[in-house]
Structure formats: structure tokens, C-alpha cells
Write an enzyme that holds these catalytic residues in place. Structure first.
Site, PDB file in Angstrom:
ATOM      1  N   LEU A 191      -3.568  10.378   7.826  1.00  0.00           N
ATOM      2  CA  LEU A 191      -3.510   8.952   8.122  1.00  0.00           C
ATOM      3  C   LEU A 191      -4.667   8.355   7.320  1.00  0.00           C
ATOM      4  O   LEU A 191      -5.826   8.506   7.672  1.00  0.00           O
ATOM      5  CB  LEU A 191      -3.686   8.717   9.621  1.00  0.00           C
ATOM      6  CG  LEU A 191      -3.583   7.286  10.144  1.00  0.00           C
ATOM      7  CD1 LEU A 191      -2.239   6.666   9.807  1.00  0.00           C
ATOM      8  CD2 LEU A 191      -3.821   7.263  11.655  1.00  0.00           C
ATOM      9  N   SER A 192      -4.334   7.708   6.200  1.00  0.00           N
ATOM     10  CA  SER A 192      -5.352   7.302   5.231  1.00  0.00           C
ATOM     11  C   SER A 192      -6.393   6.380   5.849  1.00  0.00           C
ATOM     12  O   SER A 192      -6.116   5.658   6.817  1.00  0.00           O
ATOM     13  CB  SER A 192      -4.694   6.595   4.049  1.00  0.00           C
ATOM     14  OG  SER A 192      -3.827   7.465   3.364  1.00  0.00           O
TER      15      SER A 192
END
Length: 384
Positions: free
Chosen positions: A91-92
């Protein structure tokens, strides 16, 4: 759990303010992040580095640790998948997602293609922007991730705006082309021409290149090329069909140095100078760098993933001792590229651009039509 989640979420939003990480010219990004919180798209299991290996952190058994990973900070990604002991999906971090969406320049009603659905969070933010008259198509090659993203986006009420497709991202999605915007969430060393073909003339593509940064390019009016500039620095997960880069210890394999000498230069810039690191990435695209500091100064480890390696160690008296082995002499190559960068006037990273055509791709500095140019090798065909 709810109180801790709300508190950590507020802190994360405030940290973006403190670091001035929200795009000034795209206020919609913050609105989208507030409307679609990260934790809604985070899987029940995340992964954390304990100093030796990545260990699972489950929401059900350790909710506070899980929340801290989701909302660690503006520049921290949350690892969502481990393959062979290494991160393969995440999850950037919020700051990078916000920056990439800013330069993508998405408008109400746009048709957007995303390569790499991941958790579905970025697709949700895009859907918030394009609105009910727009459309987001997101392609994911991993079946479990595609299914999870589709379910999460449906629960978020976005099934009418976002379509999740299970396929190879390198192929794009020609069935629903052309698109106004295309964005990749994973790094490539060579841009698939299909991404350009599926954009309308004047459309924009934002993609991470290599290991250090992302570009934004605009398709020419005739559709035969795309050109643009480096926009930001960050490390991204590579495409899944790219071979995993081995660790330094794997490459060195405990071999003694074949060549040792003292260096006549300080290696501290390899730890601090982003312009230099970018220049070396351009000149030596297959070389991987790692740096750290101790009481004596900066230490450097480099390798090419194929058997050549080098170490530079700062000694107590300030001198730097280098050792290298393998078929290549990487310290020599780095020094030569470093010298060339200095002779060229220490070109800034922000002065670099990229041009993509069906026949060739190349990086350039200054102006696309002249000056310094570095061709990007075409990858060898993958055997099936």
C-alpha cells in the site's frame, strides 16, 4: 481499536500538512484521501521488518501494530505481500501516491487506465476525481490481489466507476481504449508501447522508471511518440515478470576482494546527493547501491546482480578503502560515471526527461532534441 485508528489517521493527515506533501495545485487529492481512507483498503495481514526478516502483523491479533503500519507516515509504505522473503506488493506511501496523482492531471469525466491495482486504493482515489461521468479501469496480474481489490472497491460503492481486470499490465486494456490518462503503480525499465498506443493524442502517462523515480509524459499529436520530465523520487515495486534483484550478500557469496585500493574521493555523496545517485542510475542502470553510516562515516555496497560487487568503507582516519570482485570493476565504473557527471556540470535530476517511440526509448538532459542522451536498452524477449 476505533479510537486508535481515528487518532493515527488524523496524525497521518496532519503529518502530510507538516511536510507540505499535499499537492498545491490538486486539492482534490486530499479530499479523495479523506473520502477513501487507507485502512479501508489495507488487507487484514501486513508485514513488518523486525531487523532480521519480515514478520506478519495481523489486524485480528495485534490491531494497534496493524494501524501503526497503515498510518506510519507520509513516506512509509505498508507491505501487503511477501514473496520469497521479500516485499512484492504494498500500500504505497501517501506522499508518493499524492504526487503521482498530481502530475497525472486527472479531470472530471476522464477515462483512466491504471496498471497494478494492488489493494485498489489508488483506483478509488482516481474514481473520486473522475466522478460518475468518468471511468477507471485497473489491471492486476495477481489473481488474489485482483479479487481482493474488486471486493473492496465494491464495498466502497465504486463498482459502477471502477473495473478491475485480471491480466498482464504490460498489455494495457485495448478493449476500452483510448484513455485520457494512464498510470502505472509499479516500476518498469522499458515502457510498453501499448501504454502509449492506448492513450489519445495529448493524453498523459505517469510511470515509475527503474528504482529511483517517476516520469510524466504526454503523447504527441500524431500519436507516434511521448515525451516528458522526471517528476519525483521514490522506490517502487518492480513489474512481477522482472527477475528479483538478489541481495548484496548473495552476489558476493563471501568471496574475497580481487582488487583493493584507497580511493582519492569522499564517498559521502553516494549517501546524500540525489542528483549524483540519479546520474549513476542513468549511466549504470543495472547497478544497485546501498549505503549506511557508522562512527567513521559512510559505507557503500554495490553489485550488478550478476556476480560483480564492490564495497567502499570509510576508515577512522577519513580515508576510504575500496574492494571489488567479479567480472566487472564496479568501483572503477562508478568513478568514471561520477567524473563524467562532474565534467558535464553536475546535471540535476530534475533536468532529465524521457522520450518514447515504437522504435526506441531514451533519457536526455536539458532538451529532448539535443544535448546529453542515454538510450534505454530494449529487454530481451521472455521465453515461455
Amino acid at each position: 481499536m476505533t479510537d486508535d485508528l481515528d487518532r493515527q489517521r488524523r496524525r497521518a493527515l496532519e503529518a502530510m500538512d507538516t511536510h507540505r506533501a499535499w499537492p498545491r495545485h490538486a486539492p482534490w487529492v486530499r479530499d479523495a484521501v479523506e473520502a477513501h481512507p487507507r485502512h479501508v483498503f489495507a488487507p487484514e495481514r501486513l508485514w513488518d521488518w523486525d531487523g532480521h526478516a519480515y514478520v506478519p502483523v495481523d489486524r485480528g491479533t495485534d490491531p494497534q501494530a496493524w494501524v501503526r503500519l497503515v498510518y506510519a507516515g507520509p513516506y512509509d509504505a505498508a507491505i501487503t505481500e511477501i514473496t520469497a522473503g521479500r516485499p512484492s506488493s504494498s500500500l504505497s506511501c501517501t506522499s508518493v501516491v499524492a504526487g503521482m496523482l498530481d502530475v497525472l492531471d486527472v479531470e472530471l469525466g476522464h477515462r483512466v487506465l491504471e496498471l497494478g491495482a494492488g489493494t485498489g486504493w489508488s483506483a478509488a482515489l482516481l474514481a473520486h476525481r473522475v466522478g460518475p461521468t468518468g471511468r477507471v479501469t485497473t489491471v492486476e496480474t495477481a489473481p488474489d490481489l485482483a479479487a481482493s481489490a474488486r471486493d473492496t472497491l465494491t464495498r466502497a460503492g465504486l463498482a459502477e466507476t471502477v473495473t478491475v481486470v485480471l491480466d498482464d499490465g504490460a498489455l494495457g486494456r485495448p478493449e476500452t481504449a483510448p484513455y485520457d490518462r494512464v498510470i502505472a503503480t509499479y516500476a518498469v525499465d522499458h515502457v510498453p508501447w501499448t501504454w502509449i498506443e492506448q492513450l489519445r493524442p495529448g493524453g498523459d502517462l505517469v510511470f515509475p522508471w527503474g528504482r529511483l523515480g517517476h516520469f510524466a509524459v504526454t503523447v504527441a499529436k500524431d500519436g507516434r511518440s511521448a515525451t516528458g520530465w522526471l517528476q519525483g523520487l521514490a522506490q517502487f515495486m518492480p513489474a512481477r515478470d522482472v527477475a528479483v534483484v538478489p541481495e548484496f550478500d548473495e552476489v558476493r557469496a563471501q568471496r574475497a576482494a580481487e582488487d583493493e585500493r584507497l580511493l582519492a574521493r569522499d564517498v559521502a555523496p553516494l549517501h546524500t546527493d540525489r542528483d549524483l545517485l540519479w546520474a549513476l542510475r542513468v549511466a549504470l542502470p543495472d547497478v544497485v547501491y546501498a549505503t549506511d553510516t557508522d562512527e567513521d562515516g559512510v559505507n557503500v555496497w554495490v553489485h550488478d546482480g550478476a556476480g560483480s560487487w564492490a564495497v567502499a568503507t570509510t576508515l577512522p582516519d577519513g580515508r576510504v578503502r575500496a574492494g571489488q570482485g567479479g567480472a566487472r570493476r564496479l568501483i572503477d565504473e562508478i568513478e568514471a560515471a561520477w567524473d563524467a557527471w562532474e565534467r558535464a556540470g553536475r546535471i540535476r535530476r530534475w533536468d532529465h526527461g524521457i522520450t518514447i517511440t515504437a522504435e526506441e526509448q531514451y533519457l536526455w538532459a536539458g532538451e529532448a532534441a539535443g544535448g546529453h542522451r542515454w538510450p534505454i536498452p530494449t529487454p530481451a524477449p521472455t521465453a515461455h
